[in-house]
Scaffold this motif. Structure first.
Motif, PDB file in Angstrom:
ATOM      1  N   LEU A 146     -42.678  14.505  43.933  1.00  0.00           N
ATOM      2  CA  LEU A 146     -41.277  14.311  44.336  1.00  0.00           C
ATOM      3  C   LEU A 146     -40.334  14.990  43.350  1.00  0.00           C
ATOM      4  O   LEU A 146     -39.345  15.623  43.740  1.00  0.00           O
ATOM      5  CB  LEU A 146     -40.946  12.819  44.412  1.00  0.00           C
ATOM      6  N   LYS A 147     -40.636  14.876  42.062  1.00  0.00           N
ATOM      7  CA  LYS A 147     -39.763  15.483  41.044  1.00  0.00           C
ATOM      8  C   LYS A 147     -39.744  17.001  41.203  1.00  0.00           C
ATOM      9  O   LYS A 147     -38.693  17.633  41.081  1.00  0.00           O
ATOM     10  CB  LYS A 147     -40.238  15.094  39.642  1.00  0.00           C
ATOM     11  N   ASN A 148     -40.913  17.569  41.479  1.00  0.00           N
ATOM     12  CA  ASN A 148     -40.969  19.029  41.692  1.00  0.00           C
ATOM     13  C   ASN A 148     -40.185  19.439  42.932  1.00  0.00           C
ATOM     14  O   ASN A 148     -39.457  20.430  42.915  1.00  0.00           O
ATOM     15  CB  ASN A 148     -42.423  19.493  41.845  1.00  0.00           C
ATOM     16  N   LEU A 149     -40.331  18.652  43.998  1.00  0.00           N
ATOM     17  CA  LEU A 149     -39.607  18.977  45.233  1.00  0.00           C
ATOM     18  C   LEU A 149     -38.102  18.907  44.995  1.00  0.00           C
ATOM     19  O   LEU A 149     -37.345  19.757  45.453  1.00  0.00           O
ATOM     20  CB  LEU A 149     -39.995  18.002  46.348  1.00  0.00           C
ATOM     21  N   LEU A 150     -37.699  17.925  44.225  1.00  0.00           N
ATOM     22  CA  LEU A 150     -36.266  17.762  43.944  1.00  0.00           C
ATOM     23  C   LEU A 150     -35.752  18.957  43.135  1.00  0.00           C
ATOM     24  O   LEU A 150     -34.671  19.491  43.412  1.00  0.00           O
ATOM     25  CB  LEU A 150     -36.051  16.452  43.176  1.00  0.00           C
ATOM     26  N   LYS A 151     -36.555  19.369  42.163  1.00  0.00           N
ATOM     27  CA  LYS A 151     -36.168  20.522  41.323  1.00  0.00           C
ATOM     28  C   LYS A 151     -35.993  21.754  42.204  1.00  0.00           C
ATOM     29  O   LYS A 151     -34.998  22.475  42.104  1.00  0.00           O
ATOM     30  CB  LYS A 151     -37.267  20.773  40.274  1.00  0.00           C
ATOM     31  N   GLU A 152     -36.966  21.963  43.087  1.00  0.00           N
ATOM     32  CA  GLU A 152     -36.892  23.143  43.969  1.00  0.00           C
ATOM     33  C   GLU A 152     -35.670  23.081  44.869  1.00  0.00           C
ATOM     34  O   GLU A 152     -34.987  24.079  45.081  1.00  0.00           O
ATOM     35  CB  GLU A 152     -38.147  23.233  44.832  1.00  0.00           C
ATOM     36  N   LEU A 153     -35.394  21.900  45.368  1.00  0.00           N
ATOM     37  CA  LEU A 153     -34.239  21.723  46.249  1.00  0.00           C
ATOM     38  C   LEU A 153     -32.950  22.054  45.504  1.00  0.00           C
ATOM     39  O   LEU A 153     -32.060  22.741  46.015  1.00  0.00           O
ATOM     40  CB  LEU A 153     -34.218  20.273  46.739  1.00  0.00           C
ATOM     41  N   LYS A 154     -32.861  21.591  44.252  1.00  0.00           N
ATOM     42  CA  LYS A 154     -31.655  21.844  43.453  1.00  0.00           C
ATOM     43  C   LYS A 154     -31.528  23.323  43.128  1.00  0.00           C
ATOM     44  O   LYS A 154     -30.430  23.887  43.166  1.00  0.00           O
ATOM     45  CB  LYS A 154     -31.670  20.998  42.177  1.00  0.00           C
ATOM     46  N   ASN A 155     -32.654  23.968  42.812  1.00  0.00           N
ATOM     47  CA  ASN A 155     -32.627  25.412  42.511  1.00  0.00           C
ATOM     48  C   ASN A 155     -32.159  26.202  43.717  1.00  0.00           C
ATOM     49  O   ASN A 155     -31.354  27.122  43.605  1.00  0.00           O
ATOM     50  CB  ASN A 155     -34.019  25.907  42.110  1.00  0.00           C
TER      51      ASN A 155
ATOM     52  N   VAL B  48     -24.612   9.513  51.507  1.00  0.00           N
ATOM     53  CA  VAL B  48     -25.784   9.807  50.677  1.00  0.00           C
ATOM     54  C   VAL B  48     -26.451  11.130  51.107  1.00  0.00           C
ATOM     55  O   VAL B  48     -26.541  11.432  52.296  1.00  0.00           O
ATOM     56  CB  VAL B  48     -26.783   8.620  50.736  1.00  0.00           C
ATOM     57  N   THR B  49     -26.857  11.933  50.104  1.00  0.00           N
ATOM     58  CA  THR B  49     -27.508  13.220  50.413  1.00  0.00           C
ATOM     59  C   THR B  49     -29.028  13.070  50.320  1.00  0.00           C
ATOM     60  O   THR B  49     -29.532  12.094  49.747  1.00  0.00           O
ATOM     61  CB  THR B  49     -27.096  14.300  49.398  1.00  0.00           C
ATOM     62  N   ARG B  50     -29.728  14.062  50.835  1.00  0.00           N
ATOM     63  CA  ARG B  50     -31.196  14.028  50.736  1.00  0.00           C
ATOM     64  C   ARG B  50     -31.630  14.019  49.266  1.00  0.00           C
ATOM     65  O   ARG B  50     -32.598  13.366  48.907  1.00  0.00           O
ATOM     66  CB  ARG B  50     -31.799  15.217  51.480  1.00  0.00           C
ATOM     67  N   GLU B  51     -30.901  14.762  48.439  1.00  0.00           N
ATOM     68  CA  GLU B  51     -31.272  14.784  47.009  1.00  0.00           C
ATOM     69  C   GLU B  51     -31.155  13.388  46.399  1.00  0.00           C
ATOM     70  O   GLU B  51     -32.040  12.948  45.662  1.00  0.00           O
ATOM     71  CB  GLU B  51     -30.361  15.751  46.241  1.00  0.00           C
ATOM     72  N   GLU B  52     -30.078  12.705  46.727  1.00  0.00           N
ATOM     73  CA  GLU B  52     -29.914  11.336  46.190  1.00  0.00           C
ATOM     74  C   GLU B  52     -31.004  10.406  46.719  1.00  0.00           C
ATOM     75  O   GLU B  52     -31.502   9.540  45.996  1.00  0.00           O
ATOM     76  CB  GLU B  52     -28.529  10.781  46.570  1.00  0.00           C
ATOM     77  N   ILE B  53     -31.372  10.622  47.966  1.00  0.00           N
ATOM     78  CA  ILE B  53     -32.445   9.779  48.526  1.00  0.00           C
ATOM     79  C   ILE B  53     -33.752  10.048  47.788  1.00  0.00           C
ATOM     80  O   ILE B  53     -34.488   9.120  47.440  1.00  0.00           O
ATOM     81  CB  ILE B  53     -32.593  10.026  50.048  1.00  0.00           C
ATOM     82  N   ILE B  54     -34.015  11.320  47.507  1.00  0.00           N
ATOM     83  CA  ILE B  54     -35.265  11.628  46.785  1.00  0.00           C
ATOM     84  C   ILE B  54     -35.227  10.992  45.392  1.00  0.00           C
ATOM     85  O   ILE B  54     -36.234  10.480  44.901  1.00  0.00           O
ATOM     86  CB  ILE B  54     -35.511  13.151  46.721  1.00  0.00           C
ATOM     87  N   GLU B  55     -34.044  10.989  44.773  1.00  0.00           N
ATOM     88  CA  GLU B  55     -33.950  10.318  43.457  1.00  0.00           C
ATOM     89  C   GLU B  55     -34.307   8.830  43.584  1.00  0.00           C
ATOM     90  O   GLU B  55     -35.017   8.283  42.754  1.00  0.00           O
ATOM     91  CB  GLU B  55     -32.538  10.489  42.872  1.00  0.00           C
ATOM     92  N   ARG B  56     -33.825   8.195  44.639  1.00  0.00           N
ATOM     93  CA  ARG B  56     -34.164   6.768  44.866  1.00  0.00           C
ATOM     94  C   ARG B  56     -35.663   6.613  45.148  1.00  0.00           C
ATOM     95  O   ARG B  56     -36.300   5.663  44.710  1.00  0.00           O
ATOM     96  CB  ARG B  56     -33.353   6.208  46.041  1.00  0.00           C
ATOM     97  N   MET B  57     -36.195   7.586  45.890  1.00  0.00           N
ATOM     98  CA  MET B  57     -37.631   7.541  46.206  1.00  0.00           C
ATOM     99  C   MET B  57     -38.464   7.628  44.923  1.00  0.00           C
ATOM    100  O   MET B  57     -39.489   6.949  44.793  1.00  0.00           O
ATOM    101  CB  MET B  57     -38.010   8.695  47.152  1.00  0.00           C
TER     102      MET B  57
ATOM    103  N   ARG C  69     -45.830  18.666  54.418  1.00  0.00           N
ATOM    104  CA  ARG C  69     -47.120  19.011  53.826  1.00  0.00           C
ATOM    105  C   ARG C  69     -47.226  18.398  52.426  1.00  0.00           C
ATOM    106  O   ARG C  69     -48.237  17.827  52.051  1.00  0.00           O
ATOM    107  CB  ARG C  69     -47.277  20.534  53.764  1.00  0.00           C
ATOM    108  N   ALA C  70     -46.151  18.518  51.671  1.00  0.00           N
ATOM    109  CA  ALA C  70     -46.190  18.034  50.281  1.00  0.00           C
ATOM    110  C   ALA C  70     -46.373  16.509  50.230  1.00  0.00           C
ATOM    111  O   ALA C  70     -47.223  16.014  49.486  1.00  0.00           O
ATOM    112  CB  ALA C  70     -44.912  18.441  49.558  1.00  0.00           C
ATOM    113  N   ILE C  71     -45.626  15.771  51.043  1.00  0.00           N
ATOM    114  CA  ILE C  71     -45.725  14.306  50.901  1.00  0.00           C
ATOM    115  C   ILE C  71     -46.929  13.726  51.643  1.00  0.00           C
ATOM    116  O   ILE C  71     -47.335  12.599  51.400  1.00  0.00           O
ATOM    117  CB  ILE C  71     -44.420  13.576  51.336  1.00  0.00           C
ATOM    118  N   ASN C  72     -47.497  14.505  52.555  1.00  0.00           N
ATOM    119  CA  ASN C  72     -48.698  14.031  53.256  1.00  0.00           C
ATOM    120  C   ASN C  72     -49.961  14.117  52.418  1.00  0.00           C
ATOM    121  O   ASN C  72     -50.972  13.534  52.769  1.00  0.00           O
ATOM    122  CB  ASN C  72     -48.909  14.814  54.551  1.00  0.00           C
ATOM    123  N   ASP C  73     -49.886  14.851  51.327  1.00  0.00           N
ATOM    124  CA  ASP C  73     -51.042  14.936  50.440  1.00  0.00           C
ATOM    125  C   ASP C  73     -51.336  13.517  49.925  1.00  0.00           C
ATOM    126  O   ASP C  73     -50.482  12.895  49.298  1.00  0.00           O
ATOM    127  CB  ASP C  73     -50.691  15.875  49.270  1.00  0.00           C
TER     128      ASP C  73
END
Ligand SMILES: Cc1cc2nc3c(=O)[nH]c(=O)nc-3n(C[C@H](O)[C@H](O)[C@H](O)COP(=O)(O)O)c2cc1C
Length: 335
Positions: free
Chosen positions: A322-331, A265-274, A310-314
């Motif tokens: 999470l969706k924005n972070l995933l988009k950035e990660l994919k980009n 499993v990749t971090r991206e897939e984990i974020i999708e599950r999250m 920083r992002a998830i501690n907000d």
């Protein structure tokens, strides 16, 4: 080894304020096999509490162990009986916590000075359930300045002391021992120091397994790498890891080999599950922060770790973040 014991090579240590149902769900997004623990829950809290809130969990969290702290057999019996309604795989007694709040009430590690009493508590727990009943304890304690004067001995920190303790516990039919390989100093060190200052004495845990091979022995304390796990597994039955998994959850992908599989499993897939999990929380009106706060280690040792934290501690972060972070990660991957 008898079949009636829950056997699992790796477990995620019980940690108050960490191993709640949200963190356990996060673990399952990465690894489906490791044995998980609840936070320590006092028998009194179970007897008096809002049960679904305290004891409820999702099916996906199995295999899972309920850890209780108890001062007497009566409460322990009642608490385990109540917990029977929930599908825990094993019930564990905490005899390792050095916290004064716990020790002052004669729970946790201070109970190591009273092996007969611990045996009675465990016997009561066994009478209340057919599930595995196990104990988590230290290799010893230094109870000076805190244990009552009536007790002639206040330091129980030799191998012989531990063996005596284990022998008394075994007599009531307990076979599974999770041993934190350092003593607890009950006065003078705080809880955190008690996980760092007393030296690790793994050899004594190995020795008890060697001398009493019928015991199921799980070793705990300061274990950080798959290589260390492999070495411990040559000597004992299982390994328990706490802080390293919490701080660097991707280490869970390395544990597939203990279950005959590869975890890819990749971090991206984990974020999708999250995202799915957080969307469900949002629908149920539960604050996503309660889950996200446990995921700060997802990028441990990676570029972007600070940014992620920083992002998830907000406190207002949710599925949108999470969706924005995933988009950035994919980009970023595409560049
Ligand atoms: C924040 C925190 C909370 C803990 N709470 C518990 C607990 O509820 N019950 C328990 O038996 N041990 C508790 N522990 C101790 C761990 O289960 C474990 O024994 C200890 O951290 C050593 O293992 P490690 O070096 O792999 O972290 C806690 C540890 C931490 C860091």
């Amino acid at each position: 080894m008898e079949k009636d014991i829950v056997q699992n090579k790796i477990s995620v240590a019980p940690m108050v304020d960490r191993t709640d149902r949200h963190f356990r769900n996060f673990v399952r997004m990465i690894n489906k096999d490791v044995l998980m623990y609840t936070e320590m829950i006092t028998a009194q809290a179970i007897i008096n509490g809002n049960l679904d809130y305290i004891l409820g969990f999702d099916k996906i969290e199995n295999p899972i162990v309920l850890q209780i702290a108890a001062t007497n057999p009566e409460d322990a019996y009642k608490a385990v009986k109540i917990a029977e309604k929930y599908d825990y795989d094993e019930i564990n007694l905490n005899v390792g916590c050095p916290s004064e709040r716990v020790s002052g009430n004669m729970m946790g590690a201070s109970l190591m000075a009273y092996p007969e009493k611990v045996a009675k508590i465990l016997e009561a727990m066994k009478a209340a359930t057919k599930k595995t009943v196990s104990i988590k304890h230290r290799i010893g304690i230094d109870g000076r300045k805190i244990l009552p004067d009536a007790l002639s001995k206040k330091v129980f920190d030799t191998y012989e002391d531990m063996k005596n303790f284990v022998e008394i516990i075994r007599k009531v039919g307990i076979k599974k021992f999770i041993i934190h390989a350092r003593i607890a100093v009950l006065a003078g060190l705080d809880t955190k120091q008690n996980r760092e200052v007393p030296p690790l004495r793994y050899d004594e845990v190995y020795k008890i397994k060697k001398e009493i091979p019928d015991l199921y022995v799980e070793i705990n304390g300061g274990i950080k790498t798959a290589e260390q796990i492999d070495n411990h597994l040559k000597e004992v039955d299982a390994v328990m890891i706490g802080r390293q998994i919490y701080d660097n959850p991707m280490i869970l992908t390395k544990f597939g080999k203990y279950y005959g599989k590869k975890i890819e499993v990749t971090r991206e897939e984990i974020i999708e599950r999250m995202i799915k999990y957080v969307e469900k929380m949002e629908l149920e009106g539960i604050r996503p922060h309660l889950f996200l706060r446990h995921t700060h280690g997802l990028f441990f040792g990676q570029r972007g770790s600070k940014f992620w934290k920083r992002a998830i501690n907000d406190p207002k972060a949710g599925s949108f973040v999470l969706k924005n972070l995933l988009k950035e990660l994919k980009n970023e991957r595409k560049i």
